[in-house]
Design a protein around this motif. Structure first.
Motif, PDB file in Angstrom:
ATOM      1  N   ASN A  15       0.908  -1.202   0.070  1.00  0.00           N
ATOM      2  CA  ASN A  15       0.120   0.022   0.127  1.00  0.00           C
ATOM      3  C   ASN A  15       0.891   1.277   0.175  1.00  0.00           C
ATOM      4  O   ASN A  15       1.886   1.248   0.676  1.00  0.00           O
ATOM      5  N   ARG A  16       0.339   2.243  -0.624  1.00  0.00           N
ATOM      6  CA  ARG A  16       1.224   3.363  -0.712  1.00  0.00           C
ATOM      7  C   ARG A  16       0.239   4.576   0.043  1.00  0.00           C
ATOM      8  O   ARG A  16      -0.858   4.540  -0.018  1.00  0.00           O
ATOM      9  N   LEU A  17       1.094   5.581   0.710  1.00  0.00           N
ATOM     10  CA  LEU A  17       0.701   6.508   1.575  1.00  0.00           C
ATOM     11  C   LEU A  17       1.144   7.907   1.102  1.00  0.00           C
ATOM     12  O   LEU A  17       2.266   7.965   0.495  1.00  0.00           O
ATOM     13  N   LEU A  18       0.195   8.632   0.948  1.00  0.00           N
ATOM     14  CA  LEU A  18       0.853  10.025   0.797  1.00  0.00           C
ATOM     15  C   LEU A  18       0.961  10.749   2.059  1.00  0.00           C
ATOM     16  O   LEU A  18      -0.126  10.863   3.010  1.00  0.00           O
ATOM     17  N   ILE A  19       2.067  11.084   2.447  1.00  0.00           N
ATOM     18  CA  ILE A  19       2.598  11.472   3.832  1.00  0.00           C
ATOM     19  C   ILE A  19       2.799  13.048   3.791  1.00  0.00           C
ATOM     20  O   ILE A  19       3.359  13.648   2.482  1.00  0.00           O
ATOM     21  N   THR A  20       2.635  13.811   4.953  1.00  0.00           N
ATOM     22  CA  THR A  20       3.101  15.049   5.168  1.00  0.00           C
ATOM     23  C   THR A  20       4.099  15.240   5.906  1.00  0.00           C
ATOM     24  O   THR A  20       3.828  14.754   7.025  1.00  0.00           O
ATOM     25  N   VAL A  21       5.369  15.936   5.724  1.00  0.00           N
ATOM     26  CA  VAL A  21       6.460  15.877   6.589  1.00  0.00           C
ATOM     27  C   VAL A  21       6.518  17.434   6.654  1.00  0.00           C
ATOM     28  O   VAL A  21       6.869  18.287   5.800  1.00  0.00           O
ATOM     29  N   ASN A  22       6.344  18.080   8.100  1.00  0.00           N
ATOM     30  CA  ASN A  22       6.597  19.310   8.217  1.00  0.00           C
ATOM     31  C   ASN A  22       8.138  19.646   8.953  1.00  0.00           C
ATOM     32  O   ASN A  22       8.461  18.832   9.770  1.00  0.00           O
ATOM     33  N   VAL A  23       8.861  20.210   8.310  1.00  0.00           N
ATOM     34  CA  VAL A  23      10.305  20.428   8.718  1.00  0.00           C
ATOM     35  C   VAL A  23      10.186  21.675   9.597  1.00  0.00           C
ATOM     36  O   VAL A  23       9.674  22.717   9.391  1.00  0.00           O
ATOM     37  N   LEU A  24      10.692  21.440  10.820  1.00  0.00           N
ATOM     38  CA  LEU A  24      10.813  22.455  11.979  1.00  0.00           C
ATOM     39  C   LEU A  24      11.700  23.912  11.311  1.00  0.00           C
ATOM     40  O   LEU A  24      12.796  23.634  10.938  1.00  0.00           O
ATOM     41  N   GLY A  25      10.992  24.827  11.257  1.00  0.00           N
ATOM     42  CA  GLY A  25      11.755  26.086  11.011  1.00  0.00           C
ATOM     43  C   GLY A  25      11.707  26.222   9.516  1.00  0.00           C
ATOM     44  O   GLY A  25      12.120  27.388   8.860  1.00  0.00           O
ATOM     45  N   THR A  27       8.950  26.859   5.906  1.00  0.00           N
ATOM     46  CA  THR A  27       7.365  27.239   5.401  1.00  0.00           C
ATOM     47  C   THR A  27       7.162  26.007   4.793  1.00  0.00           C
ATOM     48  O   THR A  27       7.438  25.693   3.623  1.00  0.00           O
ATOM     49  N   GLY A  28       5.733  25.696   5.123  1.00  0.00           N
ATOM     50  CA  GLY A  28       5.284  24.596   4.293  1.00  0.00           C
ATOM     51  C   GLY A  28       5.635  23.278   4.624  1.00  0.00           C
ATOM     52  O   GLY A  28       6.813  22.954   4.652  1.00  0.00           O
ATOM     53  N   PRO A  29       4.597  22.206   4.338  1.00  0.00           N
ATOM     54  CA  PRO A  29       5.165  21.117   4.443  1.00  0.00           C
ATOM     55  C   PRO A  29       5.587  20.423   3.088  1.00  0.00           C
ATOM     56  O   PRO A  29       5.367  20.670   2.079  1.00  0.00           O
ATOM     57  N   LEU A  30       6.348  19.326   3.474  1.00  0.00           N
ATOM     58  CA  LEU A  30       6.651  18.436   2.154  1.00  0.00           C
ATOM     59  C   LEU A  30       5.590  17.345   1.908  1.00  0.00           C
ATOM     60  O   LEU A  30       5.174  16.757   2.954  1.00  0.00           O
ATOM     61  N   ARG A  31       5.202  17.116   1.019  1.00  0.00           N
ATOM     62  CA  ARG A  31       4.312  15.776   0.760  1.00  0.00           C
ATOM     63  C   ARG A  31       4.899  15.176  -0.483  1.00  0.00           C
ATOM     64  O   ARG A  31       5.432  15.602  -1.487  1.00  0.00           O
ATOM     65  N   PHE A  32       4.850  13.508  -0.332  1.00  0.00           N
ATOM     66  CA  PHE A  32       5.390  12.630  -1.210  1.00  0.00           C
ATOM     67  C   PHE A  32       4.648  11.264  -0.608  1.00  0.00           C
ATOM     68  O   PHE A  32       4.221  11.103   0.123  1.00  0.00           O
ATOM     69  N   VAL A  33       4.587  10.590  -1.668  1.00  0.00           N
ATOM     70  CA  VAL A  33       4.123   9.098  -1.611  1.00  0.00           C
ATOM     71  C   VAL A  33       5.194   8.015  -1.259  1.00  0.00           C
ATOM     72  O   VAL A  33       6.348   8.191  -1.684  1.00  0.00           O
ATOM     73  N   VAL A  34       4.751   7.238  -0.442  1.00  0.00           N
ATOM     74  CA  VAL A  34       5.638   6.290   0.166  1.00  0.00           C
ATOM     75  C   VAL A  34       5.006   5.012   0.264  1.00  0.00           C
ATOM     76  O   VAL A  34       3.808   5.051   0.346  1.00  0.00           O
ATOM     77  N   LYS A  35       5.896   3.851   0.299  1.00  0.00           N
ATOM     78  CA  LYS A  35       4.969   2.483   0.457  1.00  0.00           C
ATOM     79  C   LYS A  35       4.806   2.569   1.882  1.00  0.00           C
ATOM     80  O   LYS A  35       5.697   2.838   3.006  1.00  0.00           O
ATOM     81  N   PHE A  93       3.857  14.068   9.798  1.00  0.00           N
ATOM     82  CA  PHE A  93       5.101  13.868  10.787  1.00  0.00           C
ATOM     83  C   PHE A  93       5.586  15.208  10.788  1.00  0.00           C
ATOM     84  O   PHE A  93       5.586  15.988  10.042  1.00  0.00           O
ATOM     85  N   LEU A  94       6.493  15.039  11.895  1.00  0.00           N
ATOM     86  CA  LEU A  94       7.608  16.288  12.008  1.00  0.00           C
ATOM     87  C   LEU A  94       8.950  16.028  11.923  1.00  0.00           C
ATOM     88  O   LEU A  94       9.406  15.053  12.623  1.00  0.00           O
ATOM     89  N   LEU A  95       9.810  16.578  11.144  1.00  0.00           N
ATOM     90  CA  LEU A  95      11.192  16.382  11.128  1.00  0.00           C
ATOM     91  C   LEU A  95      11.765  17.604  11.737  1.00  0.00           C
ATOM     92  O   LEU A  95      11.674  18.590  11.641  1.00  0.00           O
ATOM     93  N   CYS A  96      12.811  17.072  12.691  1.00  0.00           N
ATOM     94  CA  CYS A  96      13.520  18.077  13.447  1.00  0.00           C
ATOM     95  C   CYS A  96      15.052  17.682  13.551  1.00  0.00           C
ATOM     96  O   CYS A  96      15.542  16.436  13.423  1.00  0.00           O
ATOM     97  N   LYS A  97      15.938  18.583  13.612  1.00  0.00           N
ATOM     98  CA  LYS A  97      17.366  18.281  13.714  1.00  0.00           C
ATOM     99  C   LYS A  97      17.598  17.951  15.140  1.00  0.00           C
ATOM    100  O   LYS A  97      17.061  18.459  16.116  1.00  0.00           O
ATOM    101  N   LYS A  98      18.506  17.016  15.321  1.00  0.00           N
ATOM    102  CA  LYS A  98      18.929  16.481  16.625  1.00  0.00           C
ATOM    103  C   LYS A  98      19.593  17.497  17.390  1.00  0.00           C
ATOM    104  O   LYS A  98      20.250  18.529  16.681  1.00  0.00           O
TER     105      LYS A  98
END
Length: 137
Positions: A15-25, A27-35, A93-98
Protein backbone atom coordinates in the motif's frame (compact mmCIF):
# COMPACT_ATOMS: atom_id res chain seq x y z
CA UNK A 1 -8.59 -8.71 -19.81
CA UNK A 2 -7.20 -11.40 -17.51
CA UNK A 3 -3.65 -10.29 -18.26
CA UNK A 4 -4.37 -6.68 -17.24
CA UNK A 5 -5.87 -7.84 -13.90
CA UNK A 6 -2.73 -9.86 -13.17
CA UNK A 7 -0.51 -6.84 -13.84
CA UNK A 8 -2.60 -4.67 -11.52
CA UNK A 9 -2.38 -7.20 -8.70
CA UNK A 10 1.42 -7.42 -9.10
CA UNK A 11 1.77 -3.62 -8.84
CA UNK A 12 -0.31 -3.43 -5.63
CA UNK A 13 1.99 -5.55 -3.47
CA UNK A 14 2.44 -2.69 -0.98
CA UNK A 15 0.00 0.00 0.00
CA UNK A 16 1.16 3.50 -0.76
CA UNK A 17 0.59 6.48 1.47
CA UNK A 18 0.64 10.19 0.79
CA UNK A 19 2.49 11.56 3.80
CA UNK A 20 3.10 15.12 4.97
CA UNK A 21 6.40 15.99 6.63
CA UNK A 22 6.64 19.34 8.39
CA UNK A 23 10.23 20.50 8.74
CA UNK A 24 10.86 22.52 11.87
CA UNK A 25 11.81 26.08 10.88
CA UNK A 26 10.66 25.81 7.27
CA UNK A 27 7.63 27.25 5.55
CA UNK A 28 5.12 24.71 4.35
CA UNK A 29 5.16 20.92 4.53
CA UNK A 30 6.70 18.39 2.18
CA UNK A 31 4.31 15.90 0.61
CA UNK A 32 5.29 12.70 -1.14
CA UNK A 33 4.14 9.12 -1.67
CA UNK A 34 5.84 6.24 0.15
CA UNK A 35 5.16 2.55 0.57
CA UNK A 36 3.55 1.56 3.85
CA UNK A 37 6.48 -0.73 4.74
CA UNK A 38 9.17 1.90 4.02
CA UNK A 39 11.63 2.42 6.86
CA UNK A 40 11.66 5.70 8.79
CA UNK A 41 15.34 6.22 7.83
CA UNK A 42 14.42 6.02 4.14
CA UNK A 43 11.59 8.51 4.65
CA UNK A 44 13.95 10.96 6.37
CA UNK A 45 16.38 10.57 3.47
CA UNK A 46 13.60 11.20 0.93
CA UNK A 47 12.43 14.27 2.88
CA UNK A 48 15.95 15.74 3.01
CA UNK A 49 16.47 15.16 -0.72
CA UNK A 50 13.10 16.69 -1.57
CA UNK A 51 13.81 19.66 0.71
CA UNK A 52 17.19 20.28 -0.96
CA UNK A 53 15.78 19.79 -4.47
CA UNK A 54 13.17 22.47 -3.82
CA UNK A 55 15.86 24.87 -2.58
CA UNK A 56 14.17 25.56 0.73
CA UNK A 57 15.71 27.51 3.56
CA UNK A 58 17.27 27.06 6.06
CA UNK A 59 19.74 24.62 4.54
CA UNK A 60 19.57 21.39 6.53
CA UNK A 61 22.31 19.16 5.19
CA UNK A 62 22.04 15.60 3.96
CA UNK A 63 23.13 13.42 6.87
CA UNK A 64 19.99 11.54 7.87
CA UNK A 65 21.58 10.54 11.19
CA UNK A 66 21.36 14.19 12.32
CA UNK A 67 17.54 14.21 12.18
CA UNK A 68 14.61 12.77 14.09
CA UNK A 69 11.12 12.07 12.78
CA UNK A 70 8.24 12.55 15.19
CA UNK A 71 4.71 11.23 14.99
CA UNK A 72 1.89 13.11 16.76
CA UNK A 73 0.48 9.93 18.32
CA UNK A 74 3.77 8.63 19.72
CA UNK A 75 4.08 11.43 22.26
CA UNK A 76 7.49 12.99 22.75
CA UNK A 77 9.47 9.99 21.53
CA UNK A 78 11.02 10.05 18.08
CA UNK A 79 10.34 7.18 15.71
CA UNK A 80 12.96 4.48 15.48
CA UNK A 81 14.82 4.59 12.17
CA UNK A 82 14.30 0.84 11.69
CA UNK A 83 10.52 0.72 12.01
CA UNK A 84 8.06 0.92 9.14
CA UNK A 85 6.42 4.28 8.46
CA UNK A 86 2.93 2.76 8.29
CA UNK A 87 2.96 1.15 11.76
CA UNK A 88 1.39 4.16 13.52
CA UNK A 89 -1.42 4.63 11.03
CA UNK A 90 -0.87 8.37 10.62
CA UNK A 91 0.23 10.45 7.67
CA UNK A 92 1.53 13.63 9.30
CA UNK A 93 5.05 13.80 10.68
CA UNK A 94 7.51 16.37 12.03
CA UNK A 95 11.18 16.38 11.02
CA UNK A 96 13.58 17.99 13.52
CA UNK A 97 17.32 18.30 13.74
CA UNK A 98 18.87 16.48 16.68
CA UNK A 99 20.17 18.69 19.50
CA UNK A 100 23.85 19.62 19.05
CA UNK A 101 24.82 17.66 22.19
CA UNK A 102 23.46 14.44 20.67
CA UNK A 103 25.18 15.10 17.35
CA UNK A 104 28.48 15.72 19.13
CA UNK A 105 28.02 12.58 21.22
CA UNK A 106 27.34 10.51 18.09
CA UNK A 107 30.39 11.99 16.36
CA UNK A 108 32.62 11.15 19.32
CA UNK A 109 31.43 7.56 19.40
CA UNK A 110 32.20 7.25 15.69
CA UNK A 111 35.70 8.61 16.27
CA UNK A 112 35.20 11.90 14.43
CA UNK A 113 35.05 15.41 15.75
CA UNK A 114 32.84 18.22 14.64
CA UNK A 115 34.87 21.13 13.33
CA UNK A 116 33.51 24.58 12.73
CA UNK A 117 34.83 25.47 9.34
CA UNK A 118 35.19 29.12 8.50
CA UNK A 119 33.66 30.33 11.75
CA UNK A 120 36.96 31.39 13.32
CA UNK A 121 38.20 33.12 10.17
CA UNK A 122 35.05 35.21 9.95
CA UNK A 123 35.29 36.38 13.54
CA UNK A 124 39.00 37.14 13.30
CA UNK A 125 38.47 39.23 10.16
CA UNK A 126 35.82 41.35 11.92
CA UNK A 127 38.00 41.77 15.00
CA UNK A 128 40.97 42.89 12.89
CA UNK A 129 38.83 45.29 10.90
CA UNK A 130 37.29 46.85 14.01
CA UNK A 131 40.63 47.13 15.83
CA UNK A 132 42.17 48.95 12.84
CA UNK A 133 39.35 51.48 12.76
CA UNK A 134 39.47 52.08 16.49
CA UNK A 135 43.26 52.41 16.56
CA UNK A 136 43.27 54.97 13.71
CA UNK A 137 41.08 57.47 15.63
Amino acid sequence: MLLSKQKKSQNNKGNRLLITVNVLGSTGPLRFVVKEGELVAAVIDMALKSYAREGRLPVLGSNLNDFLLYCPTSGSDALSSLEAIGTHGVRNFLLCKKPQSEIAKNAETEGTTIARRGHGRWKSWINKTLSLKIASH
